[in-house]
Enzyme design. Structure first.
Site, PDB file in Angstrom:
ATOM      1  CB  THR A  45      30.767 -22.291  28.719  1.00 27.48           C
ATOM      2  OG1 THR A  45      30.182 -23.059  27.682  1.00 27.48           O
ATOM      3  CG2 THR A  45      32.220 -22.689  28.879  1.00 27.48           C
ATOM      4  N   GLY A  61      28.218 -20.048  24.790  1.00 29.85           N
ATOM      5  CA  GLY A  61      27.013 -20.030  23.968  1.00 29.85           C
ATOM      6  C   GLY A  61      26.728 -21.405  23.406  1.00 29.85           C
TER       7      GLY A  61
END
Length: 297
Positions: free
Chosen positions: A180, A231
């Site tokens: 991300t 994550g």
């Protein structure tokens, strides 16, 4: 009050990508120097990260297992409670800009074909985000599914094998990593904002939604600060990580301690990173390499 900008390029991304994070932070700083607000700065930084093809967001997003599908998620949130997100949006250059447009509607989240149609209605042009680097990552992912890799690719592939992929396959084609980008900002008026965007993981079924567009999972902002996470999306969402870290800030926990506690919620086998900015400071924490940048103005 000084302004603060933190950006990240995804946990497990190479540290050499930190120059892209720095450019994104500089874009945000330029906006704040011109009397912009925290939300606009966070969006500007994240859009710049989406435009860097090295990152798994916007241009450069991961291809799914079929080698054709790219579904992207993005979200924005301001400390006054405004929130907008898109999930599984396709063929747009900057998903975070589409997410920002949700702030003008009564809705918090649009998904799939509806999100893409919303983008087209507002004039966002058709854009193919696939790059040569993304196709190379896809090839390595398929190699891992066939048992030809080790490390993180092999671990991620093993989790998907456990799904018995052929049984659940929902792509049109025949069967054969999850980073991300994001930013958190505090402006000189003490307003906070967070924004995030992702191209998702290769090892997912069509229509999978990660943590980014879920309020309190990928990002959260309020009067006490702003948090952005990165994550494995399912694990982040299970722990409502961004809201959990924010609540610690609200309880008076220092940003550095809150960030460290957030990362410590996860076993070492799960890569995770957190950006935190509060009224009294800011912090970055992760259990893997994570390219980042910080500007205090």
């Amino acid at each position: 009050m000084k302004y603060v900008i933190l950006t990240h390029g995804g946990v497990t991304s190479p540290q050499s990508y930190a120059d892209g994070c720095a450019r994104a932070a500089e874009d945000a700083a330029g906006l704040l120097d011109a009397s912009g607000e925290a939300l606009g700065a966070a969006i500007a930084a994240t859009a710049r990260l989406e435009d860097d093809p090295r990152f798994n967001a916007g241009t450069g997003s991961n291809l799914r297992l079929d080698g054709q599908t790219i579904e992207m998620d993005a979200a924005v949130m301001a400390s006054d409670g405004r929130f907008g997100a898109v999930a599984c949006v396709e063929r747009v250059k900057n998903p975070v800009l589409v997410a920002a447009k949700l702030l003008e509607t009564p809705h918090l989240l649009l998904a799939g074909a509806g999100a893409t149609a919303f983008a087209r209605r507002l004039g966002f042009a058709d854009h193919d985000p696939a790059t040569g680097e993304a196709r190379e990552r896809h090839a390595r992912a398929l190699d891992a599914l066939g048992g030809g890799a080790d490390g993180d690719h092999a671990n991620d592939a093993a989790r998907f094998h456990a799904l018995t992929a052929r049984r659940f396959w929902n792509f049109e084609a025949e069967p054969i990593e999850c980073d991300t980008v994001g930013a958190v900002v505090r402006d000189t008026h003490g307003r906070f904002a967070a924004a995030a965007s992702t191209g998702g993981s290769t090892y997912t079924l069509r229509g999978r939604v990660g943590d980014v567009p879920l309020m309190g999972a990928g990002i959260y902002a309020g009067p006490h600060g702003a948090v952005a996470t990165t994550g494995l999306g399912e694990e982040i969402a299970r722990r409502s990580l961004a809201r959990t870290v924010y609540d610690w800030l609200a309880d008076g926990v220092a940003p550095a301690r809150a960030a460290q506690r957030g990362v410590a919620m996860f076993p070492d086998v799960i890569a995770v990173g957190v950006l935190v900015v509060g009224r009294t400071g800011q912090a970055i924490a992760s259990n893997r390499n994570m390219p980042t940048a910080q500007i205090v103005g």
